[in-house]
Design a protein around this motif. Structure first.
Motif, mmCIF file in Angstrom:
data_model
loop_
_atom_site.group_PDB
_atom_site.id
_atom_site.type_symbol
_atom_site.label_atom_id
_atom_site.label_comp_id
_atom_site.label_asym_id
_atom_site.label_seq_id
_atom_site.Cartn_x
_atom_site.Cartn_y
_atom_site.Cartn_z
ATOM 1 N N ILE A 114 112.362 9.011 -39.938
ATOM 2 C CA ILE A 114 112.077 7.597 -39.858
ATOM 3 C C ILE A 114 112.624 6.759 -40.934
ATOM 4 O O ILE A 114 113.197 6.032 -40.760
ATOM 5 C CB ILE A 114 110.445 7.340 -39.942
ATOM 6 C CG1 ILE A 114 109.696 7.860 -38.328
ATOM 7 C CG2 ILE A 114 110.164 5.839 -39.974
ATOM 8 C CD1 ILE A 114 108.342 7.844 -38.468
ATOM 9 N N ALA A 115 112.542 7.365 -42.262
ATOM 10 C CA ALA A 115 113.158 6.742 -43.299
ATOM 11 C C ALA A 115 114.706 6.658 -43.183
ATOM 12 O O ALA A 115 115.268 5.811 -43.526
ATOM 13 C CB ALA A 115 112.825 7.620 -44.538
ATOM 14 N N THR A 116 115.205 8.042 -42.470
ATOM 15 C CA THR A 116 116.774 7.870 -42.331
ATOM 16 C C THR A 116 117.092 6.892 -41.416
ATOM 17 O O THR A 116 118.101 6.065 -41.551
ATOM 18 C CB THR A 116 117.008 9.205 -41.884
ATOM 19 O OG1 THR A 116 116.705 10.134 -42.911
ATOM 20 C CG2 THR A 116 118.529 9.337 -41.626
ATOM 21 N N ILE A 117 116.469 6.673 -40.331
ATOM 22 C CA ILE A 117 116.741 5.794 -39.420
ATOM 23 C C ILE A 117 116.595 4.244 -39.759
ATOM 24 O O ILE A 117 117.381 3.355 -39.675
ATOM 25 C CB ILE A 117 115.958 5.878 -37.881
ATOM 26 C CG1 ILE A 117 116.331 7.348 -37.425
ATOM 27 C CG2 ILE A 117 116.158 4.886 -36.980
ATOM 28 C CD1 ILE A 117 115.392 7.541 -36.253
ATOM 29 N N CYS A 118 115.466 3.974 -40.274
ATOM 30 C CA CYS A 118 115.229 2.673 -40.866
ATOM 31 C C CYS A 118 115.780 2.172 -42.297
ATOM 32 O O CYS A 118 116.201 1.186 -42.196
ATOM 33 C CB CYS A 118 113.813 2.465 -41.094
ATOM 34 S SG CYS A 118 112.796 2.831 -39.697
ATOM 35 N N TRP A 119 116.357 3.247 -42.973
ATOM 36 C CA TRP A 119 116.616 2.657 -44.305
ATOM 37 C C TRP A 119 118.315 2.988 -44.482
ATOM 38 O O TRP A 119 118.765 2.095 -45.149
ATOM 39 C CB TRP A 119 116.096 3.457 -45.369
ATOM 40 C CG TRP A 119 114.847 2.883 -45.851
ATOM 41 C CD1 TRP A 119 113.426 3.134 -45.625
ATOM 42 C CD2 TRP A 119 114.667 1.858 -46.752
ATOM 43 N NE1 TRP A 119 112.687 2.465 -46.382
ATOM 44 C CE2 TRP A 119 113.471 1.464 -47.128
ATOM 45 C CE3 TRP A 119 115.480 0.921 -47.636
ATOM 46 C CZ2 TRP A 119 112.916 0.456 -47.909
ATOM 47 C CZ3 TRP A 119 115.085 0.147 -48.421
ATOM 48 C CH2 TRP A 119 113.962 -0.226 -48.622
#
Length: 372
Positions: A274-279
């Motif tokens: 999630i952090a990779t996709i969002c950030w």
């Protein structure tokens, strides 16, 4: 003249020096985006107040629910390793909740009241606070994710290198250090490195993507630190997952399953994805934008409209990180996974991985003293 240059499609380096009024605004938190463009596009979907309202309410409710589940689970645990992991998760959920609460308390009222920032906040104190909040509550989850991945890496791959697992007090101390470091990072513009400025459509403040030395350094520091945290999480989690897969596919896998470790790793991998996709889109966009402006050093006082809109879109994506983080823990708990996959049942602890240990040492290494 800068507005005419922007509309004619001129590049960063082709823009002429701004007029005196724009130059006078360059030292404040206003004047980075075109307020007239903001007013004319106020009714478009990208600037709709319902985006911020819906995201804020959903995120607050999700994190509050996850926090209640975390507190309930922590009271039932006797495993110190699992308890310390829940402390990190609790710190992550609290950070996401407070980040949404603080930023939404400023952004949502603006969308409905449409107050004039220059009149309400002539000294840029509110803008600096909001910019600090965006950086602080943005960087904390990334650093906490890397910290959790590192703790699980050493817990799974070097289980006997520590006499005991991390205590709750030490885990909270680590969370406090992450908060302190992120706070120091967020204070850098207030201390003189870079500056926070009002962003399109005039409802929020963030770091400044302009070719000033201080702004470029701070933008690169923020973006590179975030990318480093994501990559560090990826490396730690990959090694940990490989270790667990090797254990599961061993010929004695039935006796060696470590359901608690698997549960924690599933949650960590979910948080990392999630952090990779969002950030990552935002962090890469920040680096690309400031580096492309370097040839036009000092001559740009206003961001192009398309850059302003893209920055807003990427910030919307980042908001989903705070909304989805709590659901990773809510949905990927062992109790939920066992309903989906009934064959997941409690198995012997990590001690079964080391059958050659002498009996006296095995008696000392109980389920609670190592990793459940």
């Amino acid at each position: 003249m800068p507005e005419a240059a922007r509309r004619s499609g001129m590049g960063w380096g082709d823009m002429e020096p701004p007029n005196s009024s724009a130059a006078g605004q360059s030292d404040t938190c206003f004047g980075v985006f075109n307020a007239s463009d903001s007013r004319t596009s106020a009714q478009t979907s990208i600037t709709s107040p319902w985006f911020s309202t819906a995201f804020g309410l959903i995120g607050l409710c999700s994190n509050l629910f996850a926090l209640c589940v975390l507190l309930s689970s922590s009271r039932k645990l006797s495993s110190q390793a699992r308890s310390s992991f829940l402390v990190f998760l609790c710190g992550l959920v609290v950070t996401d909740f407070m980040g949404l609460l603080v930023t939404a308390s400023v952004i949502i009222p603006y969308h409905f009241i449409k107050f004039a920032w220059a009149e309400v906040d002539p000294g840029c104190h509110l803008c600096n606070f909001l910019g600090f909040s965006m950086v602080f509550f943005g960087q904390c989850p990334l650093l906490l994710g890397a910290t959790m991945a590192g703790e699980r890496f050493f817990g799974i791959n070097h289980p006997f290198s520590r006499s005991t697992s991390i205590s709750k007090r030490r885990a909270w101390s680590i969370v406090g250090l992450v908060w302190g470091f992120s706070c120091l990072l967020g204070l850098l513009p207030v201390l003189g490195l870079g500056r926070y400025t009002l962003q399109y459509p005039g409802s929020w403040c963030f770091l400044t993507l302009l070719p000033d030395t201080g702004n470029v350094i701070f933008c690169l520091l923020f973006a590179l630190l975030g990318i480093f945290s994501v990559l560090l999480s990826f490396i730690f989690n990959t090694v940990s997952v490989v270790t667990l897969c090797r254990v599961y596919h061993d010929r004695e896998s039935v006796q060696r399953r470590r359901d608690s470790e698997v549960e924690m790793m599933v949650q960590l991998v979910g948080i990392m994805i999630i952090a990779t996709i969002c950030w990552m889109p935002l962090l890469i966009f920040i680096i690309q934008t400031v580096l492309q402006q370097l040839p036009a050093s000092g001559r740009i006082q206003m961001l192009p409209t398309e850059t302003q809109k893209m920055l807003l879109i990427y910030i919307r994506m980042v908001t989903w990180n705070q909304i989805l983080d709590p659901w990773v823990y809510i949905l990927f708990r062992r109790a939920v996974l066992q309903r989906i996959y009934p064959s997941l049942r409690p198995r012997p602890s990590i001690i079964s991985l080391y059958p050659m240990l002498n009996p006296s040492l095995r008696r000392k290494l109980t389920t609670d003293s190592v990793l459940q």
